[in-house]
Design an enzyme around this catalytic site. Sequence first.
Site, PDB file in Angstrom:
ATOM      1  N   GLY A 263      -0.821   6.062  -2.804  1.00  0.00           N
ATOM      2  CA  GLY A 263      -1.533   7.494  -2.776  1.00  0.00           C
ATOM      3  C   GLY A 263      -0.618   8.222  -1.478  1.00  0.00           C
TER       4      GLY A 263
ATOM      5  N   LYS B 118       0.632  -1.123   0.001  1.00  0.00           N
ATOM      6  CA  LYS B 118       0.006   0.123  -0.201  1.00  0.00           C
ATOM      7  C   LYS B 118       1.052   1.375  -0.068  1.00  0.00           C
ATOM      8  CE  LYS B 118      -3.509   0.377   2.776  1.00  0.00           C
ATOM      9  NZ  LYS B 118      -3.718   1.095   1.696  1.00  0.00           N
TER      10      LYS B 118
ATOM     11  N   GLU C 158      -2.239   5.127   7.047  1.00  0.00           N
ATOM     12  CA  GLU C 158      -3.172   4.021   6.933  1.00  0.00           C
ATOM     13  C   GLU C 158      -2.815   2.724   7.962  1.00  0.00           C
ATOM     14  OE1 GLU C 158      -4.192   4.386   2.209  1.00  0.00           O
ATOM     15  OE2 GLU C 158      -2.263   3.440   2.759  1.00  0.00           O
TER      16      GLU C 158
HETATM   17  C1  5RP Z   1      -2.905   5.200  -0.656  1.00  0.00           C
HETATM   18  C2  5RP Z   1      -3.175   3.475  -0.839  1.00  0.00           C
HETATM   19  C3  5RP Z   1      -4.342   2.954  -1.562  1.00  0.00           C
HETATM   20  O1  5RP Z   1      -5.251   2.252  -0.792  1.00  0.00           O
HETATM   21  C4  5RP Z   1      -3.859   2.173  -2.594  1.00  0.00           C
HETATM   22  O2  5RP Z   1      -2.827   3.353  -3.445  1.00  0.00           O
HETATM   23  C5  5RP Z   1      -4.864   1.933  -3.824  1.00  0.00           C
HETATM   24  O3  5RP Z   1      -5.524   3.100  -4.290  1.00  0.00           O
HETATM   25  P1  5RP Z   1      -6.769   3.151  -5.386  1.00  0.00           P
HETATM   26  O4  5RP Z   1      -7.872   2.476  -5.019  1.00  0.00           O
HETATM   27  O5  5RP Z   1      -6.823   4.404  -5.855  1.00  0.00           O
HETATM   28  O6  5RP Z   1      -6.247   1.927  -6.514  1.00  0.00           O
HETATM   29  O7  5RP Z   1      -2.432   2.619  -0.290  1.00  0.00           O
HETATM   30  O8  5RP Z   1      -1.865   5.292   0.181  1.00  0.00           O
END
Ligand code: 5RP
Length: 223
Positions: free
Chosen positions: A97, A94, A103
């Site tokens: 984002g 993860k 998280e």
């Molecule tokens: C953000 C994350 C998100 O959960 C991961 O990047 C998945 O994102 P998306 O639902 O836009 O594909 O870890 O830090």
Amino acid sequence: MTQDELKTLVGQAAVKYVVKGEIVGVGTGSTVNKFIDALAAIKNDIKGAVSSSVASTERLKALGIPVFDANEVSSLSVYIDGADEIDHAGYMVKGGGAALTREKIVASLSKQFVCIADESKLVKTLGAFPLPVEVIPMAATRIAALFAAKGGVAKLRMKDGLPLVTDNGQHILDVTGLQISNPLAFESEVNQWPGVITVGVFAHQKAQVCLLGTSSGVKTLEF
Ligand code: 5RP
């Protein structure tokens, strides 16, 4: 179905895991945005949310869902979040984002992690998606060298020509070329490196459930 439609499907499916009368843990990303939108329909049945990013907090508040500080809760029944990769044991990568630190904090407060993802995220071995690692800026080069010794190539994440700054005021390295065959050991090892704030392997905070969006509907995986 498009990827966006699959995200909507799992975002809506996750609502049934929300415990009425309680505070729910909310992740970050485009899939979670679909969940937040669906959560708005039952906002009068919950106390509110603990959010894992500034972006999710803004979206929750805009929909009239109260947002609590993580320090105001001792535990949460459920945390709903997306993933960049999830394997068949519920271990995840993860941080795509850049919200991985918060998280992991909210996930650690939660009794159950429900991952919502489209089927492109399901993998046999973690590592194809560049691994996000939040670092103290002065340690970035040293940490990149430690990843190089493992066969990885670490690149500083940029935004508008400058290093991306996280919600916590730190930087992100994205590491390619890794095959993470033992996620628990890998996460424990990288956590020891000075300057690492959070590694994007979620093994100690794994998912217990994954709602996977597939062309034939939502598949529920339990780990
Ligand atoms: C953000 C994350 C998100 O959960 C991961 O990047 C998945 O994102 P998306 O639902 O836009 O594909 O870890 O830090």
